[in-house]
Scaffold this active site. Structure first.
Site, PDB file in Angstrom:
ATOM      1  N   SER A 122     -27.954 -41.544 -30.213  1.00 43.00           N
ATOM      2  CA  SER A 122     -26.762 -42.305 -29.851  1.00 43.00           C
ATOM      3  C   SER A 122     -26.794 -42.684 -28.360  1.00 43.00           C
ATOM      4  CB  SER A 122     -25.511 -41.503 -30.230  1.00 43.00           C
ATOM      5  OG  SER A 122     -24.364 -42.291 -30.124  1.00 43.00           O
ATOM      6  N   ASP A 177     -24.019 -46.149 -40.824  1.00 44.49           N
ATOM      7  CA  ASP A 177     -23.467 -45.756 -39.516  1.00 44.49           C
ATOM      8  C   ASP A 177     -22.225 -46.573 -39.187  1.00 44.49           C
ATOM      9  OD1 ASP A 177     -22.949 -45.204 -36.820  1.00 44.49           O
ATOM     10  OD2 ASP A 177     -25.075 -45.001 -36.334  1.00 44.49           O
ATOM     11  N   HIS A 211     -23.389 -41.760 -38.863  1.00 39.68           N
ATOM     12  CA  HIS A 211     -23.791 -41.612 -37.459  1.00 39.68           C
ATOM     13  C   HIS A 211     -24.186 -40.156 -37.229  1.00 39.68           C
ATOM     14  CE1 HIS A 211     -24.248 -42.996 -33.412  1.00 39.68           C
ATOM     15  NE2 HIS A 211     -23.460 -42.050 -32.950  1.00 39.68           N
TER      16      HIS A 211
END
Length: 216
Positions: A122, A177, A211
């Site tokens: 991320s 995601d 995610h």
């Protein structure tokens, strides 16, 4: 071990998983927003190689605009998670310099830069990509999970004299995601192919993954 960690702010309290044999390579892995280096150190411990040192630094705690200015571990400020959201240019560049200081430290301690892999998840993956492309050393590669390329409009010009023109980049993204949509990941892969040798960029997607990471 020679070299003083205290001169590299992020190294002093980074989680380091040492190799079981003489360390001839290093992986520097950067966590996501609000996390710490501990969770990735645990994950990497389960797949570690005996001659590799794994370094998982902790991001400094700063107010994050995207999260109503709450103070949390964050490599730089985030204003939004879309390709055209405003970005914290000064913060991104400063964060990249801090990661480059870790690379310098490892190089001084005898690990050649072409045996150093940068990775991240991320926001950490975003910083890993930016740092690698602007680094003066030729690195081994980048593992970029569920992320994007910060200050993407500055590339390919911002890529440091093309030192890492042939760097191998493995980009992985969950197809479900909700935070950083797959399309953003695909646009990033496309952009990366204009900065480095296109065949060196692998973009893998994982069905059903949100995610987060998965064992693969």
């Amino acid at each position: 071990m020679c070299g003083n960690n205290m001169s590299v702010p992020l190294l002093a309290d980074a989680v380091t998983v040492s190799g079981a044999e003489r360390e001839t390579a290093a992986v520097i892995f950067l966590h996501g927003l609000g996390d710490t280096g501990h969770s990735w150190a645990d994950a990497l411990s389960s797949i570690r190689l005996p001659y590799v040192k794994y370094i998982c630094p902790h991001a400094p705690r700063i107010p994050v605009t995207l999260n109503m200015k709450m103070v949390m571990p964050s490599w730089f400020d985030l204003m939004g998670l879309t390709p055209d959201a405003p970005e914290d240019e000064a913060g991104i560049k400063k964060a990249a310099e801090n990661i480059k200081a870790i690379i310098e430290h490892e190089v001084k301690n005898g690990i050649p830069p072409n045996r150093i892999v940068l990775g991240g998840f991320s926001q950490g993956g975003a910083l890993a990509l930016y740092t690698a492309l602007t680094c003066q050393h030729q690195l081994a590669g980048v593992v970029a999970l569920s992320c994007w390329l910060p200050l993407h409009k500055a590339f390919p010009q911002a890529a440091s004299n093309g030192v890492n023109k042939d760097i191998a980049i493995l980009q992985c993204h969950g197809e479900m995601d909700p935070m950083i949509p797959l399309r953003f990941g695909a646009l990033t892969a496309e952009k990366l192919r204009s900065v480095v040798t296109p065949s060196k960029v692998q973009f893998k997607t994982y069905p059903g993954v949100m995610h987060s990471s998965c064992p693969q």
